[in-house]
Design a protein around this motif. Structure first.
Motif, PDB file in Angstrom:
ATOM      1  N   MET A 187       0.641  -1.292  -0.189  1.00 59.23           N
ATOM      2  CA  MET A 187       0.054   0.031  -0.047  1.00 59.23           C
ATOM      3  C   MET A 187       0.719   1.307  -0.124  1.00 59.23           C
ATOM      4  N   SER A 188       0.244   2.237  -0.576  1.00 61.48           N
ATOM      5  CA  SER A 188       1.033   3.663  -0.529  1.00 61.48           C
ATOM      6  C   SER A 188       0.890   4.121   0.897  1.00 61.48           C
ATOM      7  N   ILE A 189       1.648   5.250   1.044  1.00 62.27           N
ATOM      8  CA  ILE A 189       1.704   6.089   2.483  1.00 62.27           C
ATOM      9  C   ILE A 189       0.280   6.407   2.615  1.00 62.27           C
ATOM     10  N   PHE A 190      -0.344   6.883   1.939  1.00 63.73           N
ATOM     11  CA  PHE A 190      -1.709   7.303   1.765  1.00 63.73           C
ATOM     12  C   PHE A 190      -2.543   6.136   2.300  1.00 63.73           C
ATOM     13  N   ASP A 191      -2.603   5.093   1.552  1.00 64.99           N
ATOM     14  CA  ASP A 191      -3.458   3.911   1.839  1.00 64.99           C
ATOM     15  C   ASP A 191      -3.212   3.539   3.086  1.00 64.99           C
ATOM     16  N   ASN A 192      -2.010   3.243   3.475  1.00 67.37           N
ATOM     17  CA  ASN A 192      -1.668   2.749   4.915  1.00 67.37           C
ATOM     18  C   ASN A 192      -2.342   3.628   5.839  1.00 67.37           C
ATOM     19  N   VAL A 193      -2.547   4.808   6.001  1.00 71.79           N
ATOM     20  CA  VAL A 193      -3.076   5.553   6.945  1.00 71.79           C
ATOM     21  C   VAL A 193      -4.742   5.435   6.631  1.00 71.79           C
ATOM     22  N   LYS A 210     -15.966   6.158   2.756  1.00 68.25           N
ATOM     23  CA  LYS A 210     -15.822   6.088   1.437  1.00 68.25           C
ATOM     24  C   LYS A 210     -15.577   7.360   0.835  1.00 68.25           C
ATOM     25  N   ASN A 211     -16.150   8.442   1.712  1.00 67.65           N
ATOM     26  CA  ASN A 211     -16.087  10.017   1.213  1.00 67.65           C
ATOM     27  C   ASN A 211     -14.424  10.303   1.234  1.00 67.65           C
ATOM     28  N   LYS A 212     -14.348  10.696  -0.058  1.00 64.72           N
ATOM     29  CA  LYS A 212     -13.034  11.065  -0.493  1.00 64.72           C
ATOM     30  C   LYS A 212     -12.441  12.080   0.419  1.00 64.72           C
ATOM     31  N   LYS A 213     -13.196  13.314   0.240  1.00 65.70           N
ATOM     32  CA  LYS A 213     -12.765  14.289   1.128  1.00 65.70           C
ATOM     33  C   LYS A 213     -12.633  13.985   2.910  1.00 65.70           C
ATOM     34  N   VAL A 214     -13.499  13.358   3.154  1.00 66.97           N
ATOM     35  CA  VAL A 214     -13.177  12.955   4.472  1.00 66.97           C
ATOM     36  C   VAL A 214     -11.793  11.992   4.731  1.00 66.97           C
ATOM     37  N   LEU A 215     -11.645  11.353   4.002  1.00 68.54           N
ATOM     38  CA  LEU A 215     -10.442  10.406   3.838  1.00 68.54           C
ATOM     39  C   LEU A 215      -9.195  11.351   3.548  1.00 68.54           C
ATOM     40  N   GLN A 216      -9.248  12.036   2.849  1.00 68.78           N
ATOM     41  CA  GLN A 216      -8.053  12.974   2.655  1.00 68.78           C
ATOM     42  C   GLN A 216      -7.923  14.169   3.858  1.00 68.78           C
ATOM     43  N   GLU A 217      -8.919  14.436   4.476  1.00 68.54           N
ATOM     44  CA  GLU A 217      -8.528  15.395   5.543  1.00 68.54           C
ATOM     45  C   GLU A 217      -8.115  14.594   6.887  1.00 68.54           C
ATOM     46  N   ARG A 218      -8.639  13.300   7.016  1.00 66.81           N
ATOM     47  CA  ARG A 218      -8.373  12.871   8.100  1.00 66.81           C
ATOM     48  C   ARG A 218      -6.803  12.061   8.001  1.00 66.81           C
ATOM     49  N   VAL A 219      -6.361  11.875   6.626  1.00 66.84           N
ATOM     50  CA  VAL A 219      -4.990  11.309   6.409  1.00 66.84           C
ATOM     51  C   VAL A 219      -4.032  12.358   6.832  1.00 66.84           C
ATOM     52  N   GLU A 220      -4.447  13.671   6.290  1.00 64.59           N
ATOM     53  CA  GLU A 220      -3.496  14.404   6.770  1.00 64.59           C
ATOM     54  C   GLU A 220      -3.321  14.893   8.071  1.00 64.59           C
ATOM     55  N   LYS A 221      -4.440  14.824   8.801  1.00 67.37           N
ATOM     56  CA  LYS A 221      -4.546  15.197  10.060  1.00 67.37           C
ATOM     57  C   LYS A 221      -3.625  14.350  10.921  1.00 67.37           C
ATOM     58  N   SER A 222      -3.859  12.941  10.437  1.00 66.62           N
ATOM     59  CA  SER A 222      -3.083  11.820  11.357  1.00 66.62           C
ATOM     60  C   SER A 222      -1.770  11.998  11.021  1.00 66.62           C
ATOM     61  N   LEU A 281       4.528  13.469  10.791  1.00 65.62           N
ATOM     62  CA  LEU A 281       5.270  13.136   9.577  1.00 65.62           C
ATOM     63  C   LEU A 281       4.943  13.756   8.299  1.00 65.62           C
ATOM     64  N   TRP A 282       3.672  14.636   8.203  1.00 74.51           N
ATOM     65  CA  TRP A 282       3.121  15.164   7.065  1.00 74.51           C
ATOM     66  C   TRP A 282       4.359  16.003   6.142  1.00 74.51           C
ATOM     67  N   ASN A 283       5.020  16.657   6.727  1.00 72.86           N
ATOM     68  CA  ASN A 283       6.076  17.585   5.957  1.00 72.86           C
ATOM     69  C   ASN A 283       6.944  16.636   5.161  1.00 72.86           C
ATOM     70  N   GLU A 284       7.397  15.422   5.809  1.00 75.42           N
ATOM     71  CA  GLU A 284       8.196  14.493   5.146  1.00 75.42           C
ATOM     72  C   GLU A 284       7.619  13.924   4.131  1.00 75.42           C
ATOM     73  N   ALA A 298       0.319   7.007  12.693  1.00 78.97           N
ATOM     74  CA  ALA A 298      -0.651   7.788  11.817  1.00 78.97           C
ATOM     75  C   ALA A 298      -1.832   6.874  11.616  1.00 78.97           C
ATOM     76  N   ARG A 299      -1.554   5.550  11.418  1.00 82.93           N
ATOM     77  CA  ARG A 299      -2.529   4.736  10.838  1.00 82.93           C
ATOM     78  C   ARG A 299      -3.268   4.253  12.172  1.00 82.93           C
ATOM     79  N   ALA A 300      -2.670   4.175  13.289  1.00 83.88           N
ATOM     80  CA  ALA A 300      -3.552   3.858  14.512  1.00 83.88           C
ATOM     81  C   ALA A 300      -4.370   4.886  14.945  1.00 83.88           C
ATOM     82  N   ILE A 301      -3.839   6.274  14.716  1.00 84.31           N
ATOM     83  CA  ILE A 301      -4.888   7.255  15.243  1.00 84.31           C
ATOM     84  C   ILE A 301      -5.891   7.690  14.303  1.00 84.31           C
ATOM     85  N   ALA A 302      -5.594   7.175  12.968  1.00 79.43           N
ATOM     86  CA  ALA A 302      -6.694   7.694  12.039  1.00 79.43           C
ATOM     87  C   ALA A 302      -7.823   7.507  12.206  1.00 79.43           C
ATOM     88  N   VAL A 303      -8.043   6.180  13.095  1.00 77.89           N
ATOM     89  CA  VAL A 303      -9.410   5.501  13.168  1.00 77.89           C
ATOM     90  C   VAL A 303      -9.995   6.190  14.649  1.00 77.89           C
TER      91      VAL A 303
END
Length: 258
Positions: free
Chosen positions: A100-106, A116-128, A134-137, A160-165
Motif C-alpha cells: 500500500m501507498s503511504i496514503f492508503d496505509n493511513v 468512502k468519502n474522499k474528502k473525509v479520507l483526505q482530511e483525516r489522512v493529513e490530520k493523522s 510526518l506530514w511535512n516529510e 498515524a494509521r493507529a490514530i486515524a480511526v
C-alpha cells in the motif's frame, strides 16, 4: 476523547498456562503509563489484554475486569473488533502494509470501518500524518509505498494509521526497540504531544525512556521461569525511580537483575 482504564484482579491465560496473575491498576486519561520489567514477566501480554489482542493467540483468555470509562471490555455484548478501534496499538517493529501507498496505509482502517468519502479520507489522512509529525516529510509522495520510508518514518506512519480511526487509548509495545537514537527521540517527542489527546500505555525495556516519557510507571516481575507475571508496584514515575516501595523494583532499576 481520551478515556480512563480500570483493571481489577486480572488473570491472563494461554490454555492452561497462567501468564499474568492478579493485576489491578487504573490509568488516567491523557497520561502516559510505562510498563517495565524483565523479559517474560507478562508486561506485553498484559498490554494486549487492554484491547483483547491476546485473543488472536489460540487459548488466550482472561479472568477479572478491564473497564474503559466504566464499560467492561469483556462484556458479552462487546465486539473485540470494536474494542480494537477504541484502543489502538502500535507494535514493536514498524509494520506498514507493504503493497500500500503511504496514503492508503493511513486510510486503511477508515476504509475498513466503511468510510468512502474522499474528502473525509483526505482530511483525516493529513490530520493523522500531522499528528504523527510526518506530514511535512511525506506530503509530496503520498502515492509512494509506505515500505519505502526509513524505520523511524515507518513507525510514525504506523502511529498515524493507529490514530486515524480516532481511538481513545493508544497502546505501544516497545515502539522504539528497532529504531536508532534520533528516531527514538522523535517518537518520544511525539508521545508527549499525543498524550494531550489520548490515554497512552507503553511497554519499554529502556529505563531512561520510561523516565523521560511517562507520568506513571508500573513494574512487573515473575518469581521464576514458568511462573505467572505479576504487577509489583505502580506509582508516579519520579517516585518509582527515586524511592520505590519494593526492593525488587529498586534492584531492577539499579541493574542488580533483569
Amino acid at each position: 476523547m481520551a478515556q480512563r482504564i480500570d483493571v481489577k484482579d486480572l488473570n491472563v491465560y494461554y490454555s492452561a498456562f497462567k501468564a499474568v496473575e492478579g493485576v489491578s491498576m487504573s490509568v488516567d486519561p491523557r497520561t502516559v503509563t510505562a510498563f517495565i520489567g524483565p523479559s517474560g514477566c507478562g508486561k506485553s501480554t498484559f498490554l494486549r489484554t487492554l484491547n483483547r489482542m491476546h485473543e488472536v493467540i489460540p487459548g488466550g483468555r482472561v479472568e477479572g475486569s478491564v473497564q474503559l470509562n466504566g464499560r467492561d471490555l469483556y462484556g458479552k455484548d462487546v465486539d473485540p473488533v470494536a474494542v480494537r478501534r477504541t484502543v489502538g496499538m502500535v507494535f514493536q517493529r514498524p509494520n506498514p502494509f507493504p503493497t500500500m501507498s503511504i496514503f492508503d496505509n493511513v486510510a486503511a482502517g477508515m476504509r475498513l470501518n466503511g468510510e468512502k468519502n474522499k474528502k473525509v479520507l483526505q482530511e483525516r489522512v493529513e490530520k493523522s500524518l500531522r499528528g504523527a509529525n510526518l506530514w511535512n516529510e511525506v506530503k509530496d509522495r503520498l502515492a509512494k509505498p509506505g515500505a519505502g520510508l526509513s524505520g523511524g518514518q515507518q513507525q510514525r506512519l504506523c502511529i498515524a494509521r493507529a490514530i486515524a480511526v480516532q481511538p481513545q487509548v493508544l497502546l505501544m509495545d516497545e515502539p522504539c526497540s528497532a529504531l536508532d537514537p534520533i528516531s527514538t527521540m522523535a517518537i518520544e517527542d511525539l508521545i508527549n504531544e499525543l498524550k494531550t489527546e489520548f490515554t497512552i500505555v507503553i511497554v519499554t525495556h529502556n529505563m531512561q525512556q520510561a523516565a523521560r516519557v511517562s507520568d506513571r510507571t508500573a513494574f512487573f516481575n515473575l518469581a521464576a521461569t514458568g511462573k505467572p507475571g505479576k504487577l509489583i508496584e505502580i506509582n508516579d514515575t519520579d517516585k518509582i525511580f527515586s524511592n520505590p516501595a519494593e526492593k525488587a523494583t529498586e534492584d531492577y532499576i539499579s541493574g542488580r537483575f533483569g
